[in-house]
Design an enzyme around this catalytic site. Structure first.
Site, PDB file in Angstrom:
ATOM      1  N   GLY A 179       0.723  -1.376   0.277  1.00 47.76           N
ATOM      2  CA  GLY A 179       0.015  -0.214   0.330  1.00 47.76           C
ATOM      3  C   GLY A 179       0.930   1.142  -0.176  1.00 47.76           C
ATOM      4  N   THR A 180       2.350   1.301  -0.451  1.00 51.56           N
ATOM      5  CA  THR A 180       2.434   2.187  -0.292  1.00 51.56           C
ATOM      6  C   THR A 180       2.372   3.466  -1.513  1.00 51.56           C
ATOM      7  OG1 THR A 180       4.388   0.181  -0.523  1.00 51.56           O
ATOM      8  CG2 THR A 180       5.374   2.793  -0.492  1.00 51.56           C
ATOM      9  N   TRP A 197      -0.564   3.999  -2.549  1.00 44.48           N
ATOM     10  CA  TRP A 197      -1.597   4.239  -2.308  1.00 44.48           C
ATOM     11  C   TRP A 197      -1.066   5.783  -0.441  1.00 44.48           C
ATOM     12  CZ3 TRP A 197      -5.666   0.213   0.335  1.00 44.48           C
ATOM     13  CH2 TRP A 197      -7.157   1.379   0.178  1.00 44.48           C
ATOM     14  N   HIS A 245      11.643   0.950   1.453  1.00 43.51           N
ATOM     15  CA  HIS A 245      11.133  -1.166   1.864  1.00 43.51           C
ATOM     16  C   HIS A 245      12.296  -1.485   2.621  1.00 43.51           C
ATOM     17  CE1 HIS A 245       8.260  -0.039  -1.155  1.00 43.51           C
ATOM     18  NE2 HIS A 245       8.741   0.241  -2.695  1.00 43.51           N
ATOM     19  N   GLY A 290      -6.306  -4.206  -6.451  1.00 39.93           N
ATOM     20  CA  GLY A 290      -6.357  -3.424  -5.081  1.00 39.93           C
ATOM     21  C   GLY A 290      -7.206  -3.958  -4.765  1.00 39.93           C
ATOM     22  N   SER A 330       0.318  -9.381  -5.253  1.00 43.13           N
ATOM     23  CA  SER A 330       0.794  -8.021  -6.016  1.00 43.13           C
ATOM     24  C   SER A 330       2.460  -8.005  -6.502  1.00 43.13           C
ATOM     25  CB  SER A 330       0.580  -6.948  -4.893  1.00 43.13           C
ATOM     26  OG  SER A 330      -0.012  -5.970  -5.502  1.00 43.13           O
ATOM     27  N   MET A 348      -7.933   6.662  -8.398  1.00 45.15           N
ATOM     28  CA  MET A 348      -6.489   6.771  -7.858  1.00 45.15           C
ATOM     29  C   MET A 348      -6.197   6.217  -9.511  1.00 45.15           C
ATOM     30  SD  MET A 348      -4.552   6.616  -4.344  1.00 45.15           S
ATOM     31  CE  MET A 348      -3.173   5.801  -4.859  1.00 45.15           C
ATOM     32  N   TYR A 360      -3.494  -2.069   4.438  1.00 45.96           N
ATOM     33  CA  TYR A 360      -4.215  -2.203   3.598  1.00 45.96           C
ATOM     34  C   TYR A 360      -5.573  -2.360   3.583  1.00 45.96           C
ATOM     35  CZ  TYR A 360      -4.488  -2.914  -0.868  1.00 45.96           C
ATOM     36  OH  TYR A 360      -4.341  -2.403  -2.692  1.00 45.96           O
TER      37      TYR A 360
END
Length: 286
Positions: free
Chosen positions: A46-47, A49, A104, A251, A136, A232, A193
């Site tokens: 979810g970085t 986002w 990260h 997502g 993902s 988004m 998330y």
């Protein structure tokens, strides 16, 4: 090409080729500024986002007039992006405050100003269930290697087998549990998330309060509305940065069910129990 061959090890963690030993050696002494806002995450939890939401909050509060694209252009501080000429941390050094910093890195390799923040530094840590994270990251990894001109994909079978031990920025469990040690430190905000998917407005309110900015209810609602995945995705897909265009896929929660075999799911469950039981971390898998 097998994923294992692409990764190299440094102090017990695995890294992709975009991260060099020279960068990792330099980062502990990276100068963190008092108004830096950091997203410290395992990849694909979810970085982007979270980054978008923070950028929208800062713009709405009049703290920056930069676009999300220009704020994110350095990329994660430890990586030299395919589109970049220098590692992120060198680009960040030239950026005006307030900076949005992404890393990260596991906690013990992060700059001291992030792993043990002082004063007003804010660190947001997104977390996501490991099955969806694996799926993902698998799709993202194959998109990225295409950008580099590698034509043969890594198979899901190989990726799933490796995820619990040898994965970029992993081991996953050590990465998550390392940052989780800081859960009682007021400089940190942990966000799941799955919780953000289920109630984005509450998450945005939490982030606004954590960042100590003053926004009215209707502005906060507007940010939450603009930050749904559907709203988004076009921004990410049309980004000037190739890496960013590869970020948004589905997502959703529970996408792992479309690809995991029953055996893979069982193996993950066993590993998850062993690593996370008793840590206080629980994830929703659907």
């Amino acid at each position: 090409m097998s994923m294992e061959k692409m990764l190299w090890e440094y102090k017990g963690f695995c890294f992709p080729p975009g991260v060099t030993k020279e960068t990792l050696d330099a980062l502990p002494s990276f100068q963190v500024r008092d108004d830096d806002i950091v997203v410290a995450s395992f990849p694909k939890t979810g970085t982007n986002w979270l980054f978008e939401i923070v950028a929208k909050i800062l713009r709405a509060a009049g703290k920056t007039d930069s676009s999300a694209d220009s704020l994110i252009s350095p990329g994660p501080m430890e990586i030299k992006l395919l589109t970049g000429t220098r590692p992120g941390y060198l680009m960040l050094a030239d950026m005006p405050s307030p900076r949005l910093v992404i890393t990260h890195l596991p906690i013990h390799l992060a700059p001291k100003g992030i792993s043990k923040p002082q004063n007003k530094v804010k660190v947001l840590v997104p977390m996501r269930n490991p099955k969806d994270t694996a799926v993902s990251l698998y799709h993202f990894h194959n998109k990225l290697i295409k950008l580099k001109g590698v034509t043969d994909n890594v198979s899901w079978e190989e990726f799933a087998r490796n995820f619990t031990r040898k994965v970029p920025f992993g081991p996953f469990d050590e990465h998550i549990l390392g940052w989780w040690q800081m859960r009682d430190d007021p400089h940190f905000l942990f966000l799941k998330y799955e919780d953000m998917k289920k109630d984005l407005l509450s998450a945005v309110k939490n982030i606004v309060a954590f960042l100590e900015v003053d926004l009215d209810e209707s502005t906060i609602k507007g940010i939450a509305e603009a930050s749904t995945f559907t709203n988004m995705k076009p921004d990410l897909d049309n980004s000037k940065l190739a890496e960013r265009q590869a970020v948004a896929r589905k997502g959703i929660i529970g996408d792992w069910k479309n690809i995991f075999t029953p055996e893979q799911s069982k193996a993950f469950d066993t590993w998850y129990e062993e690593k996370f039981a008793g840590t206080g971390i629980t994830f929703d898998f659907e």
